[in-house]
Design a protein around this motif. Structure first.
Motif, PDB file in Angstrom:
ATOM      1  N   GLU A 250       0.831  -1.193   0.000  1.00  0.00           N
ATOM      2  CA  GLU A 250       0.000   0.000   0.000  1.00  0.00           C
ATOM      3  C   GLU A 250       0.871   1.250   0.000  1.00  0.00           C
ATOM      4  N   ASP A 251       0.485   2.239  -0.808  1.00  0.00           N
ATOM      5  CA  ASP A 251       1.184   3.524  -0.866  1.00  0.00           C
ATOM      6  C   ASP A 251       0.135   4.616  -1.021  1.00  0.00           C
ATOM      7  N   GLN A 252      -0.023   5.402   0.033  1.00  0.00           N
ATOM      8  CA  GLN A 252      -0.990   6.503   0.034  1.00  0.00           C
ATOM      9  C   GLN A 252      -2.388   6.030  -0.353  1.00  0.00           C
ATOM     10  N   ARG A 253      -2.816   4.966   0.269  1.00  0.00           N
ATOM     11  CA  ARG A 253      -4.154   4.372   0.116  1.00  0.00           C
ATOM     12  C   ARG A 253      -4.382   3.739  -1.259  1.00  0.00           C
ATOM     13  N   LEU A 254      -3.319   3.607  -2.050  1.00  0.00           N
ATOM     14  CA  LEU A 254      -3.423   2.833  -3.284  1.00  0.00           C
ATOM     15  C   LEU A 254      -2.851   1.456  -2.987  1.00  0.00           C
ATOM     16  N   VAL A 255      -3.720   0.451  -2.952  1.00  0.00           N
ATOM     17  CA  VAL A 255      -3.342  -0.906  -2.581  1.00  0.00           C
ATOM     18  C   VAL A 255      -3.080  -1.708  -3.844  1.00  0.00           C
ATOM     19  N   ARG A 256      -1.931  -2.383  -3.881  1.00  0.00           N
ATOM     20  CA  ARG A 256      -1.581  -3.200  -5.039  1.00  0.00           C
ATOM     21  C   ARG A 256      -1.417  -4.656  -4.623  1.00  0.00           C
ATOM     22  N   VAL A 257      -2.147  -5.527  -5.305  1.00  0.00           N
ATOM     23  CA  VAL A 257      -2.014  -6.964  -5.109  1.00  0.00           C
ATOM     24  C   VAL A 257      -1.267  -7.519  -6.321  1.00  0.00           C
ATOM     25  N   SER A 258      -0.124  -8.154  -6.074  1.00  0.00           N
ATOM     26  CA  SER A 258       0.670  -8.759  -7.147  1.00  0.00           C
ATOM     27  C   SER A 258       0.599 -10.273  -7.023  1.00  0.00           C
ATOM     28  N   CYS A 259       0.229 -10.925  -8.117  1.00  0.00           N
ATOM     29  CA  CYS A 259       0.155 -12.386  -8.150  1.00  0.00           C
ATOM     30  C   CYS A 259       1.092 -12.901  -9.234  1.00  0.00           C
ATOM     31  N   VAL A 260       2.010 -13.767  -8.833  1.00  0.00           N
ATOM     32  CA  VAL A 260       2.951 -14.378  -9.771  1.00  0.00           C
ATOM     33  C   VAL A 260       2.779 -15.883  -9.687  1.00  0.00           C
ATOM     34  N   GLY A 261       2.503 -16.527 -10.814  1.00  0.00           N
ATOM     35  CA  GLY A 261       2.286 -17.962 -10.790  1.00  0.00           C
ATOM     36  C   GLY A 261       2.581 -18.623 -12.117  1.00  0.00           C
ATOM     37  N   ASP A 262       2.572 -19.952 -12.106  1.00  0.00           N
ATOM     38  CA  ASP A 262       2.854 -20.689 -13.333  1.00  0.00           C
ATOM     39  C   ASP A 262       1.654 -20.749 -14.267  1.00  0.00           C
ATOM     40  N   GLY A 263       0.514 -20.278 -13.807  1.00  0.00           N
ATOM     41  CA  GLY A 263      -0.682 -20.222 -14.626  1.00  0.00           C
ATOM     42  C   GLY A 263      -1.852 -19.798 -13.770  1.00  0.00           C
ATOM     43  N   PHE A 264      -2.897 -19.276 -14.421  1.00  0.00           N
ATOM     44  CA  PHE A 264      -4.056 -18.792 -13.674  1.00  0.00           C
ATOM     45  C   PHE A 264      -5.342 -19.272 -14.337  1.00  0.00           C
ATOM     46  N   LEU A 265      -6.310 -19.616 -13.509  1.00  0.00           N
ATOM     47  CA  LEU A 265      -7.604 -20.071 -13.977  1.00  0.00           C
ATOM     48  C   LEU A 265      -8.478 -18.881 -14.362  1.00  0.00           C
ATOM     49  N   TYR A 266      -9.625 -19.166 -14.953  1.00  0.00           N
ATOM     50  CA  TYR A 266     -10.530 -18.119 -15.420  1.00  0.00           C
ATOM     51  C   TYR A 266     -10.970 -17.242 -14.239  1.00  0.00           C
ATOM     52  N   HIS A 267     -10.666 -15.957 -14.326  1.00  0.00           N
ATOM     53  CA  HIS A 267     -10.995 -14.959 -13.304  1.00  0.00           C
ATOM     54  C   HIS A 267     -10.283 -15.207 -11.976  1.00  0.00           C
ATOM     55  N   MET A 268      -9.272 -16.058 -11.955  1.00  0.00           N
ATOM     56  CA  MET A 268      -8.633 -16.447 -10.700  1.00  0.00           C
ATOM     57  C   MET A 268      -8.038 -15.255  -9.949  1.00  0.00           C
ATOM     58  N   VAL A 269      -7.320 -14.397 -10.637  1.00  0.00           N
ATOM     59  CA  VAL A 269      -6.690 -13.269  -9.948  1.00  0.00           C
ATOM     60  C   VAL A 269      -7.759 -12.332  -9.391  1.00  0.00           C
ATOM     61  N   ARG A 270      -8.785 -12.064 -10.158  1.00  0.00           N
ATOM     62  CA  ARG A 270      -9.841 -11.160  -9.708  1.00  0.00           C
ATOM     63  C   ARG A 270     -10.619 -11.744  -8.532  1.00  0.00           C
ATOM     64  N   ILE A 271     -10.764 -13.061  -8.478  1.00  0.00           N
ATOM     65  CA  ILE A 271     -11.429 -13.694  -7.332  1.00  0.00           C
ATOM     66  C   ILE A 271     -10.522 -13.640  -6.103  1.00  0.00           C
ATOM     67  N   ILE A 272      -9.229 -13.870  -6.313  1.00  0.00           N
ATOM     68  CA  ILE A 272      -8.275 -13.736  -5.209  1.00  0.00           C
ATOM     69  C   ILE A 272      -8.334 -12.331  -4.628  1.00  0.00           C
ATOM     70  N   VAL A 273      -8.329 -11.330  -5.494  1.00  0.00           N
ATOM     71  CA  VAL A 273      -8.371  -9.943  -5.031  1.00  0.00           C
ATOM     72  C   VAL A 273      -9.677  -9.664  -4.290  1.00  0.00           C
ATOM     73  N   GLY A 274     -10.794 -10.133  -4.837  1.00  0.00           N
ATOM     74  CA  GLY A 274     -12.074  -9.937  -4.156  1.00  0.00           C
ATOM     75  C   GLY A 274     -12.084 -10.553  -2.774  1.00  0.00           C
ATOM     76  N   THR A 275     -11.465 -11.735  -2.632  1.00  0.00           N
ATOM     77  CA  THR A 275     -11.380 -12.404  -1.336  1.00  0.00           C
ATOM     78  C   THR A 275     -10.491 -11.628  -0.379  1.00  0.00           C
ATOM     79  N   LEU A 276      -9.354 -11.151  -0.880  1.00  0.00           N
ATOM     80  CA  LEU A 276      -8.450 -10.364  -0.030  1.00  0.00           C
ATOM     81  C   LEU A 276      -9.095  -9.049   0.393  1.00  0.00           C
ATOM     82  N   MET A 277      -9.890  -8.462  -0.470  1.00  0.00           N
ATOM     83  CA  MET A 277     -10.603  -7.237  -0.095  1.00  0.00           C
ATOM     84  C   MET A 277     -11.617  -7.532   1.019  1.00  0.00           C
ATOM     85  N   ASP A 278     -12.278  -8.680   0.951  1.00  0.00           N
ATOM     86  CA  ASP A 278     -13.196  -9.068   2.030  1.00  0.00           C
ATOM     87  C   ASP A 278     -12.437  -9.265   3.345  1.00  0.00           C
ATOM     88  N   VAL A 279     -11.222  -9.786   3.257  1.00  0.00           N
ATOM     89  CA  VAL A 279     -10.378  -9.904   4.451  1.00  0.00           C
ATOM     90  C   VAL A 279     -10.068  -8.515   4.993  1.00  0.00           C
TER      91      VAL A 279
END
Length: 260
Positions: free
Chosen positions: A179-208
């Motif tokens: 986070e930098d000045q209320r701009l939160v960045r989620v970085s995901c690095v992986g060998d592959g991603f499923l359909y909408h996987m990153v956006r679902i991860i982010v949605g879950t982390l936002m709920d956290v």
């Protein structure tokens, strides 16, 4: 015939995703690139892509490849194509690769970044590249939750319906929240991603971050393999495909910001 690889950057705001679709849906990145190549050398091509980004998703380092009989030197391809492309798509690099190279299947790992503007009033200059969430989020809790996502897992919980993948096992090398000045960045690095996987991860982390999910619940949510345990799909405009890697370089050697 040559196999040409292109590194492409684009603002996905005005496009109906990357993959070519029926014209009634609106323009796509793939369709635009293929049409421009046809205008340039009078040849029809079909692009293979590293990642099928959705409507409104952006890219700093998308990779595509195609075979061509055109004789234009690869070092002149970026300037030639860019002269005909709209200003929100740029070819950054072109090179000739072996016939066995495929932009999707040859990739070793990918990096996606998602930005959330967590200010009470959104920054107008971030509106196309960050999702605005006015509810304050606890970044420390988000960081703890993100750490549970790293490693080899069955990510069926984080796969939206409509994907074509036959398996759900993937490895996430790094899931990082900064986070930098209320701009939160989620970085995901992986060998592959499923359909909408990153956006679902982010949605879950936002709920956290908003206190709706406790960080320690993440391992059980992953193990459940139940889509309903991670229901929120973050909006498209905050997501950017940053990089696709085809060598054995570690993500931590390529990106120093991933190392704590």
């Amino acid at each position: 015939m040559r196999n040409i690889r292109l590194k492409v950057s684009y603002d996905g705001t005005n496009y109906h995703g990357f993959q070519r679709q029926d014209a009634t849906h609106g323009p796509t990145i793939q369709g635009t690139l293929e049409e421009v190549w046809a205008r340039l050398v009078d040849e029809e091509i079909s692009l293979a892509m590293a990642g099928r980004t959705d409507k409104g998703v952006h890219a700093l380092g998308q990779v595509v490849n195609f075979t061509t009989s055109a004789r234009i030197p690869e070092e002149k391809i970026p300037k030639a194509i860019n002269s005909l492309l709209p200003r929100d798509i740029r070819i950054l690099k072109a090179d000739c690769v072996p016939d066995t190279f495929n932009a999707r299947w040859s990739a070793k790992w990918k990096r996606y970044d998602y930005q959330v503007d967590n200010n009470p009033i959104p920054n107008v200059f971030n509106r196309l590249y960050a999702y605005h969430e006015p509810i304050p989020m606890n970044v420390t809790k988000m960081q703890k939750a993100a750490s549970f996502l790293e490693g080899f897992h069955n990510f069926k919980t984080f796969a939206a319906a409509g994907g074509t993948s036959k398996t759900f096992e993937r490895t996430i090398y790094r899931c990082q929240v900064k986070e930098d000045q209320r701009l939160v960045r989620v970085s995901c690095v992986g060998d592959g991603f499923l359909y909408h996987m990153v956006r679902i991860i982010v949605g879950t982390l936002m709920d956290v971050g908003k206190g709706r999910i406790h960080p320690d619940e993440i391992p059980e949510i992953i193990a459940s393999q139940k889509r309903e345990r991670a229901r929120v799909i973050a909006r498209a405009q905050g997501l950017t495909l940053v990089h696709v890697n085809y060598t054995d370089d570690s993500p931590f050697d390529v990106f120093q910001d991933l190392v704590e």
